[in-house]
Design an enzyme around this catalytic site. Structure first.
Site, short mmCIF file in Angstrom:
data_model
loop_
_atom_site.label_atom_id
_atom_site.label_comp_id
_atom_site.label_asym_id
_atom_site.label_seq_id
_atom_site.Cartn_x
_atom_site.Cartn_y
_atom_site.Cartn_z
N CYS A 130 -1.19 14.49 14.31
CA CYS A 130 -0.72 15.22 15.49
C CYS A 130 -0.98 14.39 16.74
O CYS A 130 -1.75 13.46 16.73
CB CYS A 130 -1.47 16.54 15.59
SG CYS A 130 -1.26 17.54 14.12
N ARG B 114 4.56 9.94 16.45
CA ARG B 114 3.58 10.46 15.48
C ARG B 114 4.15 11.67 14.76
O ARG B 114 3.53 12.24 13.88
CB ARG B 114 2.28 10.86 16.19
CG ARG B 114 1.50 9.70 16.78
CD ARG B 114 0.35 10.20 17.63
NE ARG B 114 -0.70 10.81 16.85
CZ ARG B 114 -1.71 10.13 16.31
NH1 ARG B 114 -1.75 8.82 16.45
NH2 ARG B 114 -2.64 10.72 15.60
N TRP C 269 1.95 17.92 13.61
CA TRP C 269 2.55 17.44 12.36
C TRP C 269 1.92 18.31 11.29
O TRP C 269 0.78 18.09 10.90
CB TRP C 269 2.26 15.97 12.15
CG TRP C 269 2.83 15.49 10.85
CD1 TRP C 269 2.17 15.38 9.65
CD2 TRP C 269 4.17 15.12 10.58
NE1 TRP C 269 3.02 14.95 8.68
CE2 TRP C 269 4.26 14.79 9.22
CE3 TRP C 269 5.30 15.03 11.35
CZ2 TRP C 269 5.44 14.39 8.62
CZ3 TRP C 269 6.48 14.62 10.75
CH2 TRP C 269 6.55 14.30 9.40
N ASN D 114 -6.39 17.51 15.84
CA ASN D 114 -5.67 16.62 14.93
C ASN D 114 -6.63 16.34 13.78
O ASN D 114 -7.78 15.98 14.01
CB ASN D 114 -5.31 15.31 15.65
CG ASN D 114 -4.66 14.31 14.69
OD1 ASN D 114 -4.06 14.71 13.70
ND2 ASN D 114 -4.85 13.02 14.96
N GLY D 115 -6.19 16.56 12.54
CA GLY D 115 -7.06 16.29 11.38
C GLY D 115 -7.02 17.46 10.41
O GLY D 115 -6.12 18.29 10.45
N GLU E 221 8.65 -0.56 -8.46
CA GLU E 221 8.43 -0.29 -7.03
C GLU E 221 8.24 -1.59 -6.26
O GLU E 221 8.77 -1.74 -5.15
CB GLU E 221 7.23 0.64 -6.86
CG GLU E 221 6.81 0.90 -5.44
CD GLU E 221 7.92 1.46 -4.53
OE1 GLU E 221 8.96 1.91 -5.06
OE2 GLU E 221 7.77 1.41 -3.31
N LYS F 27 10.63 -2.61 -3.07
CA LYS F 27 10.11 -2.97 -1.74
C LYS F 27 10.65 -4.33 -1.32
O LYS F 27 11.10 -4.53 -0.20
CB LYS F 27 8.57 -3.00 -1.78
CG LYS F 27 7.92 -1.64 -1.72
CD LYS F 27 7.95 -1.05 -0.35
CE LYS F 27 8.56 0.29 -0.12
NZ LYS F 27 9.16 1.11 -1.06
N GLU G 265 14.45 -4.07 -0.52
CA GLU G 265 14.94 -3.27 0.61
C GLU G 265 14.48 -3.81 1.96
O GLU G 265 15.09 -3.49 2.97
CB GLU G 265 14.57 -1.80 0.45
CG GLU G 265 13.12 -1.46 0.43
CD GLU G 265 12.90 0.05 0.32
OE1 GLU G 265 13.75 0.83 0.76
OE2 GLU G 265 11.85 0.45 -0.20
N HIS H 173 14.34 -10.08 -24.30
CA HIS H 173 15.59 -9.49 -24.86
C HIS H 173 16.76 -9.71 -23.92
O HIS H 173 17.62 -8.85 -23.77
CB HIS H 173 15.36 -8.00 -25.12
CG HIS H 173 14.28 -7.73 -26.12
ND1 HIS H 173 14.40 -8.02 -27.46
CD2 HIS H 173 13.02 -7.26 -25.95
CE1 HIS H 173 13.28 -7.71 -28.09
NE2 HIS H 173 12.42 -7.24 -27.19
N LYS I 172 16.03 6.83 6.33
CA LYS I 172 14.71 7.33 5.95
C LYS I 172 14.84 8.54 5.02
O LYS I 172 14.03 8.76 4.16
CB LYS I 172 13.91 7.72 7.19
CG LYS I 172 12.45 8.10 6.90
CD LYS I 172 11.71 6.95 6.27
CE LYS I 172 10.37 7.35 5.70
NZ LYS I 172 9.78 6.30 4.84
#
Ligand code: AGP
Length: 596
Positions: free
Chosen positions: A2, A27, A71, A97-98, A469, A473, A476, A492, A591
């Site tokens: 936040c 944020r 957030w 915040n937290g 993955e 990364k 992209e 193979h 996104k």
């Protein structure tokens, strides 16, 4: 994640706070609010972003106040859950915040003492505690209040009767003081106040700060005064939003130790009843896209190992074509945005088939969270970089936590084993920091392979999806073609593509796949490929096979995907950075993919 801001001085606080909150939009926010003090508490707050708050904001006279962009981690983004929160007498306003780990116990205690709660948030317990402990001095009340709190928090509060005073406290979540001339500022991050001052005091954990317009006092949680001089901030606002990192993606990679801990706390594994979960599926099917699919694929091994539940993984856009399964799997949809159309459609089909659905999602109140039967939130905070990093890592933590809980529920995992695994999970942030501290070696290797046209990522068992993955990364953000492959599959066919021009990143940690991976390294080395091995610290055998070795700390096998993935993220980032790519916004990508 936040945003917090406070101001006391000679300006109209409303303007300073609103401009500061807008600087914190990176944020993330799903609601926002402001309080201005002038002998009484003037509060305006609502769900939605800053544009909405500004549209409803009246004239608010007053030279001190606090503001917040939320957030959501506890409670959906609704007006009642937005900050600031007030005590019952509406004399104290507080922002936070937290995550307050012991908020449920405190809430029950306070309700028993007659407090009425208006929100679903963990934050509100703080302002009710403050109300009880306030006897005319706000910083003394805060000092007593923080003694009752467990978890991560940056808080700021004002009291109607203490004109011009703002009191803040920090434990784990950041809080910075801006020193002005006859005015002072408080914020969760520098960008909120950099336009007014470049003189900052960074609060440390377990410190309380009292701001007046011409005085700043700091004390520790024992009430002992703390002397600290201000530092001059050299960066501009844009640099400050990235906390000094060159890209949001790198900042978010370095936030991973903290968000792993936040997700662990949110999973409640650190409390005795944290293992209780009323889900005992006979089988599980995980559906997701892209990086979230890779996380789900790793999760398959976790559910089968800890809960002995046969688990399949399906690409969400393929699920609609799959035949109806005879078994009644628990359907787990993994999605950081909670808005991905392919995953949303697949979950709707699953629901139509009468299946029980669970979403692992990062954004509170997103569409998927409103349509599934159960939600498990990752607590990665807002992720600005299009390439998923911290949201993926917290998905792995969420899947580990779920696998432990379901294992305990089905009695395939004993409480002692669950406790052991939870304690090992709690150590992961430290291990991730070890990898982040070793970035220099990865930067050098990135320079070495950045001219390649193609590369392979190899892994087996639970590290096969990690290889997928790693390749994604790399693709992209550096636009270099890369393929993730099961180590045993190369011979193979794809081995035909391996030459001295194609670097191979091979995951050869000391687990059941180790010997076979050494064989794969031999295979590709014989064709001239440069091999970067990712191995377990202390392994002296691997360097005999690979040209370079990046070590990860020794952890239980099912925890290695978290650490290996961080290495892969750093490698892809630094290759892309050497190539000067547009890392935070790669071409053609979004996104959140809300088209099918
Ligand atoms: C990952 O870096 C990509 N941004 C992409 O593969 C992403 O993981 C995928 O689109 C799924 O998104 P979601 O997690 O929001 O559902």
């Amino acid at each position: 994640m936040c945003g917090i801001i406070g101001y006391t001085g000679n300006r109209q606080a409303r303007d300073v706070i609103i401009s500061g909150l807008k600087r914190l939009e990176y944020r993330g926010y799903d609601s926002a609010g402001i309080v201005i003090g002038n002998g009484s508490i003037q509060l305006v707050k609502d769900k939605g972003g800053m544009a909405n708050l500004e549209s409803i904001l009246p004239e608010m006279k007053g030279q001190y106040g606090i503001g917040h962009t939320r957030w959501a981690t506890h409670g959906p983004p609704l007006k009642k859950n937005s900050h600031p929160h007030l005590d019952c007498k509406e004399e104290i306003a507080l922002i936070h915040n937290g995550i307050i780990e012991n908020n449920m116990a405190l809430r029950e205690e306070l309700i028993q003492r007659g407090h009425k709660f208006k929100s679903d948030t963990d934050t509100e317990v703080i302002v009710h505690l403050l109300e009880e402990l306030y006897h005319g001095n706000l910083e003394e009340a805060i000092l007593k209040t923080v003694a009752r709190l467990e978890g991560s928090y940056a808080i700021a509060a004002i009291h109607a009767k203490e004109k011009g005073k703002i009191v803040g406290a920090r434990n784990i979540s950041p809080l910075v003081v801006g020193i002005g001339k006859k005015e002072n500022f408080l914020a969760s991050d520098v960008p909120a106040i950099l336009e007014y001052t470049d003189r900052m005091i960074y609060l440390l954990d377990e410190e309380i700060v009292t701001l007046l317009k011409d005085e700043v006092k700091i004390m520790d949680f024992q009430g002992k005064p703390v002397k600290r001089n201000w530092q001059k901030v050299e960066m501009n606002i844009e640099g400050a939003e990235k906390s000094g990192y060159e890209h949001f993606m790198l900042k978010e990679i370095f936030e991973q130790p903290d968000v792993i801990m936040d997700t662990f706390i949110g999973a409640n594994l650190n409390t005795e009843n944290g293992y209780s979960l009323n889900l005992k599926p006979d089988t599980i099917k995980i559906i997701a896209c892209g990086t979230s699919y890779h996380a789900g694929y790793v999760g398959k091994y976790m559910f089968e190992e800890f809960a002995h539940v046969p688990t399949t993984v399906e690409i969400a856009s393929e699920y609609r074509f799959s035949s109806i399964t005879t078994s009644n799997p628990l359907i787990i949809g993994v999605s950081q945005s909670g808005e991905t159309s392919d995953t949303l459609v697949a979950l709707r089909i699953a629901k139509k088939r009468g299946l029980n659905t669970l979403g692992i999602v990062n954004i509170v109140g997103s569409t998927i969270t409103r349509e599934v039967d159960h939600v498990f939130y990752t607590r990665a905070g807002l992720e600005v970089g299009v390439a998923a990093t911290k949201t993926y890592i917290t998905q792995l933590i969420a899947l580990l936590a779920l696998a432990i809980k379901i294992g305990v529920a089905k009695e395939t995992l004993g409480i002692d084993d669950a406790r052991y695994l939870s304690n090992q999970l709690r150590k992961l942030p430290k291990h991730v920091r070890t990898i982040l501290d070793g970035s220099e070696q990865i930067i050098q290797l990135a320079e070495e392979i950045s001219k390649s046209k193609s590369m392979f990522f190899l892994g087996r068992n639970m590290n096969f999806p990690v290889a997928l993955e790693g390749a994604l990364k790399m693709k992209e953000i550096s636009y270099i073609h890369a393929e993730g492959y099961p180590g045993g599959e190369l011979k193979h066919g794809p081995l035909a593509l391996v030459t001295k021009e194609t670097p191979v990143i091979a995951i050869a940690v000391k687990d059941q796949t180790y010997e076979k991976m050494l064989g794969n390294i031999g295979e590709v080395s014989a064709r001239g490929a440069t091999v970067i091995g990712i191995g377990t610290e202390g392994d002296t055998e691997l360097p005999k096979y690979a040209d370079h070795v990046i070590y990860i700390p020794k952890v239980p096998p099912l925890f290695t995907p978290v650490l290996v993935s961080v290495v892969m993220q750093l490698l892809a980032y630094h290759v892309a950075n050497v190539l000067g790519c547009e890392i935070d916004k790669p071409r053609h990508l979004a996104k959140s993919v809300t088209v099918e």
